[in-house]
Design a protein around this motif. Sequence first.
Motif, PDB file in Angstrom:
ATOM      1  N   GLU A 172      27.204 -47.474  47.677  1.00  0.00           N
ATOM      2  CA  GLU A 172      27.210 -46.712  48.921  1.00  0.00           C
ATOM      3  C   GLU A 172      28.037 -47.414  49.994  1.00  0.00           C
ATOM      4  N   PHE A 173      27.961 -48.747  50.027  1.00  0.00           N
ATOM      5  CA  PHE A 173      28.764 -49.505  50.981  1.00  0.00           C
ATOM      6  C   PHE A 173      30.253 -49.289  50.739  1.00  0.00           C
ATOM      7  N   LYS A 174      30.671 -49.425  49.483  1.00  0.00           N
ATOM      8  CA  LYS A 174      32.088 -49.268  49.145  1.00  0.00           C
ATOM      9  C   LYS A 174      32.557 -47.841  49.391  1.00  0.00           C
ATOM     10  N   SER A 203      22.969 -44.173  42.266  1.00  0.00           N
ATOM     11  CA  SER A 203      23.713 -44.939  43.268  1.00  0.00           C
ATOM     12  C   SER A 203      23.127 -46.338  43.381  1.00  0.00           C
ATOM     13  N   ARG A 235      19.533 -43.628  50.662  1.00  0.00           N
ATOM     14  CA  ARG A 235      20.230 -44.919  50.640  1.00  0.00           C
ATOM     15  C   ARG A 235      21.562 -44.822  51.385  1.00  0.00           C
ATOM     16  N   ALA A 236      22.295 -43.726  51.161  1.00  0.00           N
ATOM     17  CA  ALA A 236      23.569 -43.539  51.857  1.00  0.00           C
ATOM     18  C   ALA A 236      23.343 -43.444  53.363  1.00  0.00           C
ATOM     19  N   TRP A 292      23.153 -49.908  46.473  1.00  0.00           N
ATOM     20  CA  TRP A 292      23.554 -50.297  47.824  1.00  0.00           C
ATOM     21  C   TRP A 292      25.030 -50.665  47.873  1.00  0.00           C
ATOM     22  N   SER A 293      25.500 -51.397  46.879  1.00  0.00           N
ATOM     23  CA  SER A 293      26.914 -51.800  46.883  1.00  0.00           C
ATOM     24  C   SER A 293      27.830 -50.593  46.709  1.00  0.00           C
ATOM     25  N   SER A 299      20.868 -44.788  55.136  1.00  0.00           N
ATOM     26  CA  SER A 299      20.544 -46.112  55.654  1.00  0.00           C
ATOM     27  C   SER A 299      21.798 -46.964  55.811  1.00  0.00           C
ATOM     28  N   MET A 300      22.694 -46.878  54.829  1.00  0.00           N
ATOM     29  CA  MET A 300      23.934 -47.644  54.905  1.00  0.00           C
ATOM     30  C   MET A 300      24.787 -47.185  56.095  1.00  0.00           C
ATOM     31  N   ILE A 311      23.433 -48.620  59.255  1.00  0.00           N
ATOM     32  CA  ILE A 311      23.814 -50.034  59.353  1.00  0.00           C
ATOM     33  C   ILE A 311      25.246 -50.157  59.851  1.00  0.00           C
ATOM     34  N   PHE A 312      26.137 -49.318  59.324  1.00  0.00           N
ATOM     35  CA  PHE A 312      27.527 -49.282  59.797  1.00  0.00           C
ATOM     36  C   PHE A 312      27.572 -49.010  61.296  1.00  0.00           C
TER      37      PHE A 312
END
Length: 504
Positions: A39-41, A34, A341-342, A36-37, A344-345, A348-349
């Motif tokens: 997981e964000f998408k 994975s 990582r997911a 960061w981008s 943490s994202m 943040i959301f």
Amino acid sequence: MDNSITRRSSIDSATERTPLVNATGKFVQDQDPSSWSKEFKWLLKNCIPVIGTYMLQNSLQMASVFTLGRLGATQLAAAALGSMFASVSAWSIAHGMTTALDTLCSQAWTGAKDKTLVGVHLQRALVILGLMFLPIAGIWWNGERILLALNQEPELAEHAGMFLRYLMFGAPAYIAFEAVKKYLQAQGIMQASTYALIIASPINLMLNYSLVFLEPFKLGFIGAPLATSISYWIMLTLLLLYIQFVDGLAAWGGWTRECLSDWGPFLRLGLPGVIAISVEWWSFELSALAASYLSTVDLAAQSILLTSGAATYTIPYGIAVTISNRVGNALGEGAAIKATRASSMALIFAVVFGTLNSLFFILTRSWFGYLFTSEEDVVQRVSVILPICALFQISDGVAGVASGIIRGLGRQKVAAYLNVFAYYAVAAPIGYVLTFKLGMALTGLWTGLTIALFLSAGSQVIFLWIIDWHAEAKKIHHRIQIAEQKLHHEDIDSIDSTEPLLNA
């Protein structure tokens, strides 16, 4: 579907909804599949339909309240009381029990060689939830007597009891819908329940109006809960049709006797899930009861504030459900770094959307109450409390999303303990003293709730910070192996529990 044919089903091509590594069933090194981008998408794309699902689902029962408001104050109050009774005695319990599927199904989908283990988990859930509803049905059938024992007005208790009896017809469908929805979400199919509700929601509005007011039906008060019950069956039917004709059969191996055994893992996750969900749910319902002892203005303002808070909470709750499945899928496939990582994202959301909600309440505090009432006193009271509501939007979102991550880990007990401590051991006594002893009224109530949310959010984030995610992934892999061995009646002692831990 032939159980013998599908029991050993496998996935031929890798996608977002299939395991990256598990062909041999061995625990392999975390390859960090994975970014960061990515997981964000993924999170943005998948949380939107889930948020839409919960918004539409909440609208079904609210339609009854709005429709019956045209009949009179007693009917409106009875619908609101009946809805609250249903939420406390059934919906909160159903939502809590099905959190076990957030864990079991999501982890099994990527971690098990035999994908039909996901379907067996669903079958166990449906059987257990069906048995669970039997005593709830008895409570609902005697709702009028219970409300009279709680010193409610006789006419109000009679109508609320009637509301519950007709809503009881649709309750099994609502509960089953929750379970089937989790089954699909574990496979990465987030949009199916949204599609079902996009169709069922307008049908529900038309049924409510038709059964209450229009000939040849014109059933009056009972028409609204009956319409809602029919709508619950419609949305469940639509979801099952989606599975049959569109997507979702990959994890279904047909009904099996295995669903009647090995209930331990589901109950060990579901019962703490009930506590974790209900503690917060009931706290807000109790705050409405506490407001009724203050004044009519306070009660009216509290109703507006709770309705608004519930509406904004659908956003972090949708994110929580989505990330729960993402974390479960990642840990099931042995990708501990991907899971962290997911997570943490998602947090943040929660902060970003919580900040937006806070700004909305702060900027609209002076006139927000006029959206619900023209009473100046009520609007003024709402404007005083809204800054406090704005204060806890971030912590509310973080607490909800952190709970979802913990469900993905299968640690519902941790969330239950932390919520009980935050809400009842600390916040409830403080809220009581501030509200009734120090005369702070609604300000005291919402200060107590805010303290609870900050404690819950902080303690859960600390837990997620200190746990060993690689060790959790290994334990999950071992648990899935045991479940598969039991499913196929194989020797559990043959499982190697000493495989090396993931490399960081």
